[in-house]
Scaffold this motif. Structure first.
Motif, PDB file in Angstrom:
ATOM      1  N   CYS A 292      13.845  82.758  42.330  1.00 19.82           N
ATOM      2  CA  CYS A 292      13.711  81.305  42.470  1.00 19.82           C
ATOM      3  C   CYS A 292      15.044  80.596  42.239  1.00 19.82           C
ATOM      4  O   CYS A 292      15.320  79.567  42.869  1.00 19.82           O
ATOM      5  CB  CYS A 292      12.660  80.786  41.492  1.00 19.82           C
ATOM      6  SG  CYS A 292      10.978  81.347  41.855  1.00 19.82           S
ATOM      7  N   GLU A 293      15.852  81.109  41.359  1.00 23.18           N
ATOM      8  CA  GLU A 293      17.123  80.458  41.039  1.00 23.18           C
ATOM      9  C   GLU A 293      18.182  80.688  42.110  1.00 23.18           C
ATOM     10  O   GLU A 293      19.087  79.865  42.286  1.00 23.18           O
ATOM     11  CB  GLU A 293      17.637  80.958  39.685  1.00 23.18           C
ATOM     12  CG  GLU A 293      16.760  80.532  38.515  1.00 23.18           C
ATOM     13  CD  GLU A 293      17.193  81.184  37.220  1.00 23.18           C
ATOM     14  OE1 GLU A 293      16.711  80.759  36.148  1.00 23.18           O
ATOM     15  OE2 GLU A 293      18.016  82.123  37.276  1.00 23.18           O
ATOM     16  N   GLN A 301      12.172  77.458  48.042  1.00 22.67           N
ATOM     17  CA  GLN A 301      12.360  77.498  46.589  1.00 22.67           C
ATOM     18  C   GLN A 301      11.213  76.786  45.874  1.00 22.67           C
ATOM     19  O   GLN A 301      10.666  77.302  44.888  1.00 22.67           O
ATOM     20  CB  GLN A 301      13.692  76.844  46.232  1.00 22.67           C
ATOM     21  CG  GLN A 301      14.049  76.971  44.761  1.00 22.67           C
ATOM     22  CD  GLN A 301      15.341  76.252  44.432  1.00 22.67           C
ATOM     23  OE1 GLN A 301      15.497  75.068  44.756  1.00 22.67           O
ATOM     24  NE2 GLN A 301      16.271  76.953  43.802  1.00 22.67           N
ATOM     25  N   ASN A 302      10.843  75.626  46.343  1.00 21.19           N
ATOM     26  CA  ASN A 302       9.732  74.891  45.723  1.00 21.19           C
ATOM     27  C   ASN A 302       8.430  75.685  45.829  1.00 21.19           C
ATOM     28  O   ASN A 302       7.631  75.732  44.882  1.00 21.19           O
ATOM     29  CB  ASN A 302       9.569  73.534  46.386  1.00 21.19           C
ATOM     30  CG  ASN A 302      10.761  72.623  46.132  1.00 21.19           C
ATOM     31  OD1 ASN A 302      11.542  72.851  45.203  1.00 21.19           O
ATOM     32  ND2 ASN A 302      10.921  71.602  46.954  1.00 21.19           N
ATOM     33  N   VAL A 305       8.557  78.635  43.377  1.00 26.40           N
ATOM     34  CA  VAL A 305       8.453  78.174  41.979  1.00 26.40           C
ATOM     35  C   VAL A 305       6.995  77.870  41.637  1.00 26.40           C
ATOM     36  O   VAL A 305       6.514  78.205  40.542  1.00 26.40           O
ATOM     37  CB  VAL A 305       9.351  76.935  41.768  1.00 26.40           C
ATOM     38  CG1 VAL A 305       9.038  76.271  40.423  1.00 26.40           C
ATOM     39  CG2 VAL A 305      10.814  77.340  41.814  1.00 26.40           C
ATOM     40  N   CYS A 309       4.895  79.791  38.727  1.00 26.68           N
ATOM     41  CA  CYS A 309       4.294  79.058  37.614  1.00 26.68           C
ATOM     42  C   CYS A 309       2.807  79.381  37.487  1.00 26.68           C
ATOM     43  O   CYS A 309       2.296  79.598  36.372  1.00 26.68           O
ATOM     44  CB  CYS A 309       4.485  77.551  37.817  1.00 26.68           C
ATOM     45  SG  CYS A 309       6.208  77.011  37.640  1.00 26.68           S
ATOM     46  N   PHE A 337      13.394  73.535  36.793  1.00 29.17           N
ATOM     47  CA  PHE A 337      12.567  73.071  37.912  1.00 29.17           C
ATOM     48  C   PHE A 337      11.508  72.075  37.430  1.00 29.17           C
ATOM     49  O   PHE A 337      10.345  72.121  37.849  1.00 29.17           O
ATOM     50  CB  PHE A 337      11.883  74.262  38.582  1.00 29.17           C
ATOM     51  CG  PHE A 337      12.845  75.261  39.163  1.00 29.17           C
ATOM     52  CD1 PHE A 337      13.490  75.012  40.373  1.00 29.17           C
ATOM     53  CD2 PHE A 337      13.130  76.438  38.486  1.00 29.17           C
ATOM     54  CE1 PHE A 337      14.373  75.935  40.905  1.00 29.17           C
ATOM     55  CE2 PHE A 337      14.016  77.368  39.012  1.00 29.17           C
ATOM     56  CZ  PHE A 337      14.647  77.109  40.227  1.00 29.17           C
ATOM     57  N   ALA A 343       5.659  73.442  37.277  1.00 31.06           N
ATOM     58  CA  ALA A 343       6.599  73.793  36.215  1.00 31.06           C
ATOM     59  C   ALA A 343       6.355  72.942  34.974  1.00 31.06           C
ATOM     60  O   ALA A 343       6.449  73.416  33.837  1.00 31.06           O
ATOM     61  CB  ALA A 343       8.033  73.633  36.708  1.00 31.06           C
TER      62      ALA A 343
END
Length: 373
Positions: A292-293, A301-302, A305, A309, A337, A343
């Motif tokens: 993700c980073e 990416q969103n 993430v 989560c 995030f 998150a």
């Protein structure tokens, strides 16, 4: 020449060959040249012209010993069939020098050099040289005897007319081996999703005979393809591989593969069904956070993430992982995030668990002091 050595006398005119294919008489210098050429040739030997070879004085040289060459020739011929040893050359030497021009009449020993060169080129240098051809006896096999047929065999020459009706084979195009069918379905499962009835057939056969999983062609290297195409089958197969000595290798491939929704689903189902080693789970969580980073696409990416989560909340609520071991790493992930709603929810869950643990830790000394009083 070495297999049938000629007499050692120097009377060349007195030596007569019984057959035309016999090797003619050669001089001592020629014998020495050929023996050195076969046994141990030197550089000076190749520099000599034919005239120099014929004029060599070999009287001071040691006697020629060609017994070893003769023995090797005899051994080689002993291995050859009789037909191969019965051949004779196609060339015949003609000692008579026939005059080719008017100037050569009444001049014995006179040879036309041009005619000699043309003859040698035709014998040796032609595409299919006569020099390599031999006359061999023709191998004539015996004529096989005629087969005596019986009277009842003649019926096939004029078979009776009968009406034949076609019969449909219902077992046609059906495999008789369950293992072969399972292997075929598994090979297909590596490349594309299976339909519902194929999935049910594969899971049903594996449920009846779990040992079939070792004969489906699955290897640790093919596990990522199976996870992405058919995660439900991957889960069932991994559960049946628990007792295998390769199970650790399969887990290592699973936690190190590229993060996706299907890989998270497989890991989540496995952690709910069996107790996996904690180091594998922590490694997979670290890989998910690192993915993700490092991803550049903001949309992907969103999306990843959010998946991570939800996956972490499931692990924490089911008490599959101890939050104390990776609290700092997950907290940093949530802060990085924090713009994403999932998150924030994971961060609040961490704080709730951390507050409960602190309250528990504060209550323990109080209870202990009260009991001591």
């Amino acid at each position: 020449m070495f297999e049938n050595p000629l007499p050692e006398d120097d009377d060349n005119d007195g030596y007569k060959r019984e057959f035309h294919w016999a090797i003619p008489k050669i001089s001592t210098s020629e014998k020495y040249f050929v023996s050195q050429l076969i046994s141990s040739p030197t550089k000076e030997l190749f520099k000599k012209t034919p005239n120099q070879v014929l004029q060599m004085d070999v009287s001071s040289f040691p006697p020629i010993d060609y017994s070893g060459i003769q023995l090797s020739l005899v051994e080689r011929q002993s291995e050859m069939p009789g037909k191969s040893k019965s051949a004779i050359p196609c060339l015949m030497s003609d000692p008579d020098l026939k005059p080719m021009t008017f100037e050569q009449f009444n001049k014995p020993g006179c040879i036309n050099q041009d005619v000699q060169r043309q003859t040698l080129e035709a014998i040796i240098g032609a595409p299919d040289p006569i020099f390599d051809k031999f006359l061999r006896p023709e191998f004539i096999p015996l004529v096989p005897p005629l087969h005596c047929s019986l009277d009842e065999e003649l019926v096939w020459m004029s078979p009776p007319v009968q009406e034949h009706l076609p019969t449909w084979d219902v077992s046609m195009c059906k495999t008789s081996s369950v293992g072969t069918e399972m292997r075929r379905l598994m090979m297909k499962a590596f490349t594309s999703p299976l339909v519902i009835n194929q999935q049910q057939q594969l899971l049903h056969e594996l449920g009846k005979n779990p040992s079939l999983v070792f004969h489906t062609g699955l290897t640790p290297a093919k596990l990522p393809d199976l996870v992405e195409a058919n995660p439900l089958i991957a889960i069932d197969v991994l559960l049946k591989l628990m007792q295998s000595n390769q199970f650790t290798e399969y887990l290592s491939v699973l936690v190190n593969m590229e993060m996706s929704l299907h890989s998270m689903e497989v890991v989540n189902r496995l952690t709910s069904a069996i107790e996996l080693p904690s180091e594998f789970i922590y490694l997979y969580v670290s890989n998910c956070i690192s993915t993700c980073e490092t991803i550049k696409d903001r949309y992907m990416q969103n999306r990843l993430v959010r998946l991570v989560c939800v996956f972490l909340q499931s692990l924490i609520r089911n008490k599959i992982i101890d939050i104390k071991d990776i609290f700092i790493e997950i907290q940093a992930f949530c802060i990085e995030f924090s713009r994403i709603r999932e998150a924030g929810g994971l961060f609040r869950l961490l704080k709730t668990l951390d507050g409960n643990e602190q309250a528990t830790d504060k209550a323990l000394p109080t209870n202990n002091s009260g009991s001591s009083r």
